[in-house]
Enzyme design. Sequence first.
Site, PDB file in Angstrom:
ATOM      1  N   PRO A 169      48.089  31.557  37.654  1.00 36.34           N
ATOM      2  CA  PRO A 169      48.063  30.144  36.718  1.00 36.34           C
ATOM      3  C   PRO A 169      46.627  30.868  35.586  1.00 36.34           C
ATOM      4  O   PRO A 169      45.251  31.260  35.921  1.00 36.34           O
ATOM      5  CB  PRO A 169      47.249  29.189  37.065  1.00 36.34           C
ATOM      6  CG  PRO A 169      47.199  29.749  39.260  1.00 36.34           C
ATOM      7  CD  PRO A 169      48.471  31.397  38.923  1.00 36.34           C
ATOM      8  N   ASN A 170      47.234  31.018  34.169  1.00 42.59           N
ATOM      9  CA  ASN A 170      46.035  30.543  33.223  1.00 42.59           C
ATOM     10  C   ASN A 170      45.152  31.877  32.705  1.00 42.59           C
ATOM     11  O   ASN A 170      45.208  31.860  31.771  1.00 42.59           O
ATOM     12  CB  ASN A 170      44.581  30.352  33.688  1.00 42.59           C
ATOM     13  CG  ASN A 170      44.748  28.406  33.803  1.00 42.59           C
ATOM     14  OD1 ASN A 170      45.178  27.827  33.318  1.00 42.59           O
ATOM     15  ND2 ASN A 170      44.774  27.767  34.591  1.00 42.59           N
ATOM     16  N   ARG A 203      39.782  32.524  25.297  1.00 42.25           N
ATOM     17  CA  ARG A 203      39.027  31.483  26.120  1.00 42.25           C
ATOM     18  C   ARG A 203      37.930  32.255  26.451  1.00 42.25           C
ATOM     19  O   ARG A 203      38.294  33.416  27.656  1.00 42.25           O
ATOM     20  CB  ARG A 203      39.559  30.270  25.903  1.00 42.25           C
ATOM     21  CG  ARG A 203      39.965  29.676  25.282  1.00 42.25           C
ATOM     22  CD  ARG A 203      39.814  27.637  25.442  1.00 42.25           C
ATOM     23  NE  ARG A 203      39.161  26.942  26.164  1.00 42.25           N
ATOM     24  CZ  ARG A 203      38.796  27.096  27.663  1.00 42.25           C
ATOM     25  NH1 ARG A 203      39.862  26.567  28.231  1.00 42.25           N
ATOM     26  NH2 ARG A 203      37.551  26.891  28.076  1.00 42.25           N
ATOM     27  N   TYR A 213      35.831  36.689  31.132  1.00 40.68           N
ATOM     28  CA  TYR A 213      37.655  37.323  31.048  1.00 40.68           C
ATOM     29  C   TYR A 213      37.232  37.901  29.627  1.00 40.68           C
ATOM     30  O   TYR A 213      38.539  39.143  30.308  1.00 40.68           O
ATOM     31  CB  TYR A 213      38.176  36.322  30.983  1.00 40.68           C
ATOM     32  CG  TYR A 213      37.660  35.538  32.763  1.00 40.68           C
ATOM     33  CD1 TYR A 213      38.400  35.819  33.459  1.00 40.68           C
ATOM     34  CD2 TYR A 213      38.366  34.331  32.524  1.00 40.68           C
ATOM     35  CE1 TYR A 213      37.921  34.941  34.911  1.00 40.68           C
ATOM     36  CE2 TYR A 213      38.128  33.721  33.412  1.00 40.68           C
ATOM     37  CZ  TYR A 213      37.448  33.971  34.889  1.00 40.68           C
ATOM     38  OH  TYR A 213      37.832  33.185  35.555  1.00 40.68           O
ATOM     39  N   ASN A 245      47.035  39.579  40.528  1.00 38.89           N
ATOM     40  CA  ASN A 245      45.715  38.402  40.232  1.00 38.89           C
ATOM     41  C   ASN A 245      46.510  37.079  40.796  1.00 38.89           C
ATOM     42  O   ASN A 245      46.671  36.662  39.403  1.00 38.89           O
ATOM     43  CB  ASN A 245      45.425  39.088  39.288  1.00 38.89           C
ATOM     44  CG  ASN A 245      43.789  37.769  38.191  1.00 38.89           C
ATOM     45  OD1 ASN A 245      43.733  36.788  39.310  1.00 38.89           O
ATOM     46  ND2 ASN A 245      42.693  38.405  37.300  1.00 38.89           N
ATOM     47  N   ALA A 297      43.412  31.586  39.812  1.00 39.19           N
ATOM     48  CA  ALA A 297      42.735  30.002  41.227  1.00 39.19           C
ATOM     49  C   ALA A 297      44.018  29.538  42.370  1.00 39.19           C
ATOM     50  O   ALA A 297      43.463  29.685  43.166  1.00 39.19           O
ATOM     51  CB  ALA A 297      42.595  28.389  40.532  1.00 39.19           C
ATOM     52  N   GLU A 313      44.988  43.077  45.609  1.00 38.88           N
ATOM     53  CA  GLU A 313      44.634  42.228  44.713  1.00 38.88           C
ATOM     54  C   GLU A 313      43.953  42.010  44.082  1.00 38.88           C
ATOM     55  O   GLU A 313      42.478  42.666  44.047  1.00 38.88           O
ATOM     56  CB  GLU A 313      43.619  41.399  46.194  1.00 38.88           C
ATOM     57  CG  GLU A 313      43.311  39.618  45.636  1.00 38.88           C
ATOM     58  CD  GLU A 313      42.330  39.066  46.414  1.00 38.88           C
ATOM     59  OE1 GLU A 313      42.794  39.203  48.169  1.00 38.88           O
ATOM     60  OE2 GLU A 313      41.855  38.490  46.646  1.00 38.88           O
ATOM     61  N   HIS A 359      40.536  41.229  40.320  1.00 40.54           N
ATOM     62  CA  HIS A 359      40.213  40.010  39.795  1.00 40.54           C
ATOM     63  C   HIS A 359      39.375  41.083  38.505  1.00 40.54           C
ATOM     64  O   HIS A 359      39.045  41.149  38.727  1.00 40.54           O
ATOM     65  CB  HIS A 359      38.830  39.105  40.459  1.00 40.54           C
ATOM     66  CG  HIS A 359      40.358  38.308  41.659  1.00 40.54           C
ATOM     67  ND1 HIS A 359      40.483  37.121  41.395  1.00 40.54           N
ATOM     68  CD2 HIS A 359      40.294  38.679  43.421  1.00 40.54           C
ATOM     69  CE1 HIS A 359      41.093  36.894  42.429  1.00 40.54           C
ATOM     70  NE2 HIS A 359      40.960  37.902  43.352  1.00 40.54           N
ATOM     71  N   ARG A 399      30.593  34.379  42.165  1.00 47.01           N
ATOM     72  CA  ARG A 399      30.630  33.118  41.684  1.00 47.01           C
ATOM     73  C   ARG A 399      30.765  31.990  42.809  1.00 47.01           C
ATOM     74  O   ARG A 399      29.894  31.943  43.212  1.00 47.01           O
ATOM     75  CB  ARG A 399      32.222  32.961  40.815  1.00 47.01           C
ATOM     76  CG  ARG A 399      31.497  33.990  40.113  1.00 47.01           C
ATOM     77  CD  ARG A 399      33.474  34.279  38.812  1.00 47.01           C
ATOM     78  NE  ARG A 399      33.527  32.975  38.461  1.00 47.01           N
ATOM     79  CZ  ARG A 399      34.586  33.294  37.649  1.00 47.01           C
ATOM     80  NH1 ARG A 399      35.673  33.428  37.293  1.00 47.01           N
ATOM     81  NH2 ARG A 399      35.015  31.702  36.637  1.00 47.01           N
TER      82      ARG A 399
HETATM   83  O1  CA2 Z   1      38.268  37.024  37.625  1.00 47.05           O
HETATM   84  C1  CA2 Z   1      39.322  37.427  37.941  1.00 47.05           C
HETATM   85  O2  CA2 Z   1      40.463  37.368  37.670  1.00 47.05           O
HETATM   86  C2  CA2 Z   1      40.368  35.005  38.218  1.00 47.05           C
HETATM   87  O3  CA2 Z   1      41.395  35.562  38.856  1.00 47.05           O
HETATM   88  C3  CA2 Z   1      40.470  34.407  37.729  1.00 47.05           C
HETATM   89  C4  CA2 Z   1      41.087  33.506  38.155  1.00 47.05           C
HETATM   90  C5  CA2 Z   1      40.090  32.215  38.332  1.00 47.05           C
HETATM   91  O4  CA2 Z   1      40.752  30.893  39.051  1.00 47.05           O
HETATM   92  C6  CA2 Z   1      39.366  32.824  39.690  1.00 47.05           C
HETATM   93  O5  CA2 Z   1      38.714  32.743  40.759  1.00 47.05           O
HETATM   94  C7  CA2 Z   1      39.488  34.273  39.378  1.00 47.05           C
HETATM   95  C8  CA2 Z   1      40.736  32.156  36.402  1.00 47.05           C
HETATM   96  C9  CA2 Z   1      41.809  32.818  35.651  1.00 47.05           C
HETATM   97  C10 CA2 Z   1      41.586  31.615  34.132  1.00 47.05           C
HETATM   98  O6  CA2 Z   1      41.638  33.292  32.716  1.00 47.05           O
HETATM   99  C11 CA2 Z   1      41.213  32.274  32.229  1.00 47.05           C
HETATM  100  C12 CA2 Z   1      41.236  32.904  31.048  1.00 47.05           C
HETATM  101  C13 CA2 Z   1      40.859  32.660  29.525  1.00 47.05           C
HETATM  102  C14 CA2 Z   1      40.914  31.755  29.338  1.00 47.05           C
HETATM  103  C15 CA2 Z   1      40.516  30.699  30.192  1.00 47.05           C
HETATM  104  C16 CA2 Z   1      40.848  31.119  31.719  1.00 47.05           C
END
Ligand code: CA2
Length: 137
Positions: A9-10, A17, A22, A71, A74, A95, A97, A104
Amino acid sequence: MKIIIINGPNLNLLGKREPTIYGDLSFDNFFKELKKKYADVELSYFQSNIEGEIIDKIHEVGFNFDGIILNAGAYTHTSIAIGDAIKGVETPVVEVHISNVHSREDFRHISYIAPNAKGVIAGFGLQSYELALESFL
Ligand code: CA2
């Protein structure tokens, strides 16, 4: 060698963003470069914001691919179901990230993926995916 990258997700928002956490590259552009660099690998990509679709994809590829780079976003920190799906298939999962989840919030220190994964790579930006790919070669 058949490898799939599965993003949760996301992660479709990458490059749009939160560039400080990221980065500013879209995943599609990164993936194009990765495919060029690893032209000998049959590399595919799947992204979903839906937990069940991620599980279905793991089931679909989990007996005929050589590796899954996951990946789970969340869902990493919440999904017993994705953890069970990994346990249920034969294909090894790494896995991944983008951020260093251990530097974090506390809730990001928990992973339901890691106990069933071959290994975990976190904190190297999009290079985390390339390091995971190298681990299968
Ligand atoms: O660091 C990572 O790859 C995560 O898997 C990213 C997830 C986060 O919930 C994990 O704890 C760590 C979130 C992905 C959200 O990605 C976005 C990218 C750009 C803008 C907003 C969100």
